[in-house]
Design an enzyme around this catalytic site. Structure first.
Site, PDB file in Angstrom:
ATOM      1  N   CYS A   1      -5.352   0.894   6.209  1.00  0.00           N
ATOM      2  CA  CYS A   1      -6.101  -0.352   6.415  1.00  0.00           C
ATOM      3  C   CYS A   1      -5.729  -0.969   7.760  1.00  0.00           C
ATOM      4  CB  CYS A   1      -5.845  -1.327   5.266  1.00  0.00           C
ATOM      5  SG  CYS A   1      -4.174  -1.962   5.230  1.00  0.00           S
TER       6      CYS A   1
ATOM      7  N   SER B   1     -19.759   8.748 -38.744  1.00  0.00           N
ATOM      8  CA  SER B   1     -19.654   9.402 -37.424  1.00  0.00           C
ATOM      9  C   SER B   1     -18.266   9.956 -37.132  1.00  0.00           C
ATOM     10  CB  SER B   1     -20.026   8.398 -36.327  1.00  0.00           C
ATOM     11  OG  SER B   1     -19.118   7.322 -36.345  1.00  0.00           O
TER      12      SER B   1
ATOM     13  N   LEU C   1     -10.557   1.558 -29.584  1.00  0.00           N
ATOM     14  CA  LEU C   1     -10.893   1.638 -28.150  1.00  0.00           C
ATOM     15  C   LEU C   1      -9.665   1.611 -27.228  1.00  0.00           C
ATOM     16  CD1 LEU C   1     -14.020  -0.742 -28.048  1.00  0.00           C
ATOM     17  CD2 LEU C   1     -13.968   1.740 -28.375  1.00  0.00           C
TER      18      LEU C   1
ATOM     19  N   HIS D   1       0.833  -1.197   0.000  1.00  0.00           N
ATOM     20  CA  HIS D   1       0.000   0.000   0.000  1.00  0.00           C
ATOM     21  C   HIS D   1       0.878   1.262   0.000  1.00  0.00           C
ATOM     22  CE1 HIS D   1      -3.773  -2.272   1.647  1.00  0.00           C
ATOM     23  NE2 HIS D   1      -3.352  -2.708   0.465  1.00  0.00           N
TER      24      HIS D   1
ATOM     25  N   GLY E   1     -27.010   3.567 -29.374  1.00  0.00           N
ATOM     26  CA  GLY E   1     -28.197   3.940 -28.613  1.00  0.00           C
ATOM     27  C   GLY E   1     -29.003   2.775 -28.047  1.00  0.00           C
TER      28      GLY E   1
ATOM     29  N   ARG F   1     -10.450   6.876 -20.979  1.00  0.00           N
ATOM     30  CA  ARG F   1     -10.239   5.426 -21.154  1.00  0.00           C
ATOM     31  C   ARG F   1      -9.087   4.941 -20.280  1.00  0.00           C
ATOM     32  NH1 ARG F   1     -10.523   5.150 -27.740  1.00  0.00           N
ATOM     33  NH2 ARG F   1     -12.792   5.328 -27.942  1.00  0.00           N
TER      34      ARG F   1
ATOM     35  N   SER G   1     -30.642   0.025 -23.025  1.00  0.00           N
ATOM     36  CA  SER G   1     -30.871  -1.134 -22.165  1.00  0.00           C
ATOM     37  C   SER G   1     -29.931  -1.122 -20.958  1.00  0.00           C
ATOM     38  CB  SER G   1     -30.879  -2.403 -23.038  1.00  0.00           C
ATOM     39  OG  SER G   1     -29.881  -3.254 -22.753  1.00  0.00           O
TER      40      SER G   1
ATOM     41  N   GLU H   1       1.184   3.724   1.977  1.00  0.00           N
ATOM     42  CA  GLU H   1       1.846   4.062   3.243  1.00  0.00           C
ATOM     43  C   GLU H   1       3.177   3.323   3.372  1.00  0.00           C
ATOM     44  OE1 GLU H   1      -1.271   3.116   2.646  1.00  0.00           O
ATOM     45  OE2 GLU H   1      -2.614   3.515   4.320  1.00  0.00           O
TER      46      GLU H   1
HETATM   47  N1  LIG Z   1      -4.959   3.089   2.980  1.00  0.00           N
HETATM   48  C1  LIG Z   1      -4.793   2.291   1.897  1.00  0.00           C
HETATM   49  N2  LIG Z   1      -3.699   2.452   1.146  1.00  0.00           N
HETATM   50  C2  LIG Z   1      -3.535   1.736   0.040  1.00  0.00           C
HETATM   51  O1  LIG Z   1      -2.462   1.949  -0.712  1.00  0.00           O
HETATM   52  C3  LIG Z   1      -4.483   0.760  -0.316  1.00  0.00           C
HETATM   53  N3  LIG Z   1      -4.327   0.021  -1.443  1.00  0.00           N
HETATM   54  C4  LIG Z   1      -5.603   0.584   0.540  1.00  0.00           C
HETATM   55  N4  LIG Z   1      -6.512  -0.364   0.241  1.00  0.00           N
HETATM   56  C5  LIG Z   1      -7.489  -0.894   1.148  1.00  0.00           C
HETATM   57  O2  LIG Z   1      -7.159  -2.253   1.460  1.00  0.00           O
HETATM   58  C6  LIG Z   1      -7.892  -3.135   0.596  1.00  0.00           C
HETATM   59  C7  LIG Z   1      -6.967  -4.026  -0.166  1.00  0.00           C
HETATM   60  O3  LIG Z   1      -6.157  -4.736   0.715  1.00  0.00           O
HETATM   61  P1  LIG Z   1      -5.014  -5.728   0.112  1.00  0.00           P
HETATM   62  O4  LIG Z   1      -4.221  -4.924  -0.901  1.00  0.00           O
HETATM   63  O5  LIG Z   1      -5.738  -6.872  -0.503  1.00  0.00           O
HETATM   64  O6  LIG Z   1      -4.211  -6.113   1.302  1.00  0.00           O
HETATM   65  C8  LIG Z   1      -8.683  -2.254  -0.339  1.00  0.00           C
HETATM   66  O7  LIG Z   1      -9.956  -2.828  -0.652  1.00  0.00           O
HETATM   67  C9  LIG Z   1      -8.831  -0.993   0.467  1.00  0.00           C
HETATM   68  O8  LIG Z   1      -9.834  -1.140   1.432  1.00  0.00           O
HETATM   69  N5  LIG Z   1      -5.750   1.379   1.618  1.00  0.00           N
HETATM   70 ZN   LIG Z   2      -2.807  -0.705   3.957  1.00  0.00          ZN
END
Ligand SMILES: Nc1nc(O)c(N)c(N[C@@H]2O[C@H](COP(=O)(O)O)[C@@H](O)[C@H]2O)n1
Ligand SMILES: [Zn+2]
Length: 404
Positions: free
Chosen positions: A116, A209, A245, A91, A332, A225, A337, A93
């Protein structure tokens, strides 16, 4: 209109704290609620906007995870930065702590999403921050994921760390609107994008188009995209427009190109299977055109047979594959749908100042079965801006409030 299923309902089986979280996140995303008081100082805002800038470096590559950035500040100076590059990797952090090293002790960390507090593919960041000895955590938005949902903030506070929540909250929610939608509604966010003339046509009567809008608007579509997980078109679009695409940008993410076709009566020479710039998936019905399926497989195209091929079933399938955002770039009939089945939540309409006329020239949304203006679907949170010589109008279908 009352019975018209414009959006999927949030999951009634979610625990109570998650239901509260849904309201919290909905009120942060929505502009119908009154503007909130600013949280934090101007410096806090600057640092959080830097987090968002870092997070965007992974645009289109993190699903099913969110885009997250983190900045560590010691004595007024940035000593570490990081962002979440893709699911399964550490993550944001963790990268910022690694960059800061010992300087993280006593420092303030800014992070655009609540740290997390669970063991997922990676260990809890809350524990990593406690171990590193940070003094303060500044959070952009609470994580709507029921596995986190305020638990990360509570854990940090219980460890004696000061936590400030909600700095640049609406910008943080906006960046992760697709992740939030996925968590709350168990479907990817459906975005319908189209380009039309001032008289509401997407092509001439003969089907020509290219191009309705200016180069600037088309560049904007390419950027859009790059931030999406998939683009869906129907067989008609493949037959008539033969699109690529792709995001047409060096090193930018290319979404999965998805074609919905019941009978697979598609041209062998389509760019979608003759070019390998991006992966392609064809969604079809059981037993459709086995010879053409073989040809697609030979070209490296994935083919998936669904029991019934509808926009909702397609979105359910893409949710299971871990997608957060799906761009509908279809004609369209399919657009109508998709709207009727609640597979579209957001609309992006590029309007070119041109008139081509033609009473049977195609329009962006086919028949919705409405007979009176009272049935019209009104968008909310509507914004518009000029892009090149065109006007981009964007808005959201009203989200049905969760009744739990
Ligand atoms: N605070 C935070 N920093 C990040 O960089 C993140 N990716 C997340 N993600 C949170 O944790 C879940 C994924 O967990 P894993 O990567 O599978 O351990 C994700 O759904 C977020 O809730 N949070
Ligand atoms: Zn985390």
């Amino acid at each position: 209109m009352d019975n018209f299923p414009v959006v999927a309902q949030a999951d009634a089986s979610l625990p109570n704290h998650t239901q509260e979280n849904i309201h919290l996140v909905e009120s942060a995303v929505g502009s119908n609620s009154p503007p909130k008081e600013k949280v934090g100082s101007d410096f806090d805002s600057r640092m959080m906007l830097r987090c968002l800038e870092l997070a965007r470096r992974a645009l289109g590559r993190t699903s099913p995870n969110p885009l997250v950035g983190a900045v560590i500040v010691k004595d007024g100076e940035i000593v570490g930065e990081g962002f979440h590059p893709r699911a399964g990797e550490p993550h944001a952090e963790v990268f910022a702590l690694k960059a800061a090293g010992d300087r993280a002790r006593g420092a303030t960390i800014y992070v655009s999403l609540e740290p997390c507090n669970h063991y997922g593919r990676t260990p809890p960041c809350s524990e990593g921050l406690i171990e590193a000895g940070v003094a303060k955590v500044v959070v952009g938005m609470v994580d709507p994921n029921p596995l986190v949902a305020g638990g990360g903030i509570a854990r940090l506070r219980a460890a004696g760390i000061e936590v400030l929540v909600g700095v640049e909250e609406s910008a943080c929610c906006q960046l992760n609107e697709a992740f939030i939608h996925r968590i709350l509604y168990k479907r990817p966010l459906g975005i319908l994008k189209y380009a039309m003339t001032l008289d509401g046509k997407i092509a001439t009567t003969s089907g020509h188009s290219a191009w309705v809008t200016s180069q600037e608007a088309r560049n904007e579509v390419h950027q859009l995209r790059a931030g999406c997980d998939a683009i869906i078109v129907g067989g008609n679009t493949v037959r008539q427009d033969n699109p690529y695409l792709t995001s047409h940008q060096v090193e930018a993410h290319n979404p999965l190109r998805v074609v919905m076709s019941r009978h697979l009566n598609l041209p062998e020479s389509a760019h979608l299977w003759q070019t390998a710039d991006a992966p392609t998936l064809v969604l079809t019905q059981e037993g459709a055109n086995p010879d053409f399926q073989k040809l697609l497989l030979k070209q490296g195209v994935e083919v998936v047979e669904l029991t019934s091929l509808t926009p909702d079933k397609a979105m359910a399938y893409l949710y299971e594959r871990g997608f957060c955002s799906v761009l509908w770039e279809c004609g369209g009939t399919l657009a109508a749908s998709a709207i009727a089945q609640g597979a579209v939540q957001k609309v992006l309409a590029f309007i070119a100042p041109k008139i081509i006329g033609g009473s049977i020239a195609p329009t962006p949304v086919g028949d919705l079965g409405f007979t009176t203006m009272t049935e019209a679907l009104s968008l909310e949170r509507v914004r518009w801006r000029v892009v090149g010589s065109d006007c981009l109008v964007e808005g959201y279908f009203p989200q049905k409030a969760n009744s739990q």
